[in-house]
Write an enzyme that holds these catalytic residues in place. Sequence first.
Site: not given
Length: 351
Positions: A224, A340
Site C-alpha cells: 500500500e 480520477t
Amino acid sequence: EDAVFLDKAKDIGDRLFSAFTTSSGIPYSDVNLHTHRAHGPKWSPESSTAEVTTIQMEFRYLSHLTGDDKYKNAVDRSMNAVQSLGRPDNLVHMMINPLSGQFRPGTLTLGARADSYYEYLLKQWLQTDKTEGKFRDWYVASMEGVEKRLMRKSSPSNFLFVGEERPGGDFYPKMDHLVCFLPGLLALGAEHGIETRKHMEQAKDLVKTCHAMYTHMATGLSAELVHFNMAGQGEDIQVHPKDKHNLLRPETAESYFILYRLTGDKVYQDWGWEMVNAFERYCRIDDGGYTSISDVTNANDVRPRDKMESFFLGETLKYLFLLFSEDKDLVPLDKYVFNTEAHPLPIWSPK
C-alpha cells in the site's frame, strides 16, 4: 443520447449540490442523498482537500450538457477558494474546513487526501480544450513545487520518488501507491507541451519506481505504501509491517496505459502483464472474483482478505484492458480525458 441518463445525472448532481451551501464555498464531505442535507464527517468538521477539488470535471460537464451553470459555478467557487489560500510552493495541505474556508496545516503529500487535487488541475485544462489557461498555470506551478520540495532519489539505485513534507519542514521518504498516478499525469501534460522533455523524463523515471515497488516484493505486487532508503546502505525500498497489504489499486496500471499510448514502448505492456500474472496467482478466488491481500512480502502466505474493492473492476481492469488493446481509437486521449475514477469524459470547448 438516451435522456434517462442525463436526467439521472442531473438528479444526483442536485442531491450532491447541497454540499456546496457553505459561506466559504468549500463543500462539506458528506451528503444524505435522501434528505439533501450535507455535513462534515462524524470524526471531524473538515473535508479532505482531494474531496473538495475532485468533482470539478463532473460538475462542469453536467453544466455543459444541461445548460445550467449552477454546477460549474459551485465547483469553480470551491477551486478558487482553495487557490486564494496560502500554499507553500503551490502545494496544498491535506485537510480544509468548509466553515472557515481555511486549511489545517499538515503534511504536504501527493498521496491520500491530496492526490487528485493535482490531477484535476491539468485535466480541467484538457477537458475544456485548453481554453482556460488558469488551470494550466496552477498545474505548472504545483509541479514546480513537487519537484522542489518532494522529489528525491533513493539509495543505492537512484529511484526517483515523491515523498512527503511533515509539519515543520522535515522531509519523509514515504510514497503511497496512490502517488503512482503521477507518471501518467506528467506524461499527459508533456504530450500537450508542458515542460515536454523534463516532465516526460520524470514520468518515465517515476513509473520505473512504481514498477520496482511491485518487483521488489515476493509476490510481484506492491504494498500500500513504501519507504525509500536515502542513507546509502541497504535496500532502496522498504515496507513496514502495517503497510504490507495490497488493495488491487489502479494507479500504476493507469500510468502504464498512458505511457504506452503516448510512447508506444511495449515495456509498459510487459510490466502490465507481470501485474496481471501476479493478480492471477495471488489474488484470484477459485469460485469467482479477486481479493485484496494482507502481505505482499510473503509469497507462501498472502493472507487473503476476502474483499474486492469496486475500483478493481472500475479502474484497474479497465486500464489493463486499454493497455493491451492495440486500437488507439478506443478512448483516444486526444478526444477524452479520464476522471480520477477512470471514467472517460469527452473534451469540449466552452466557447
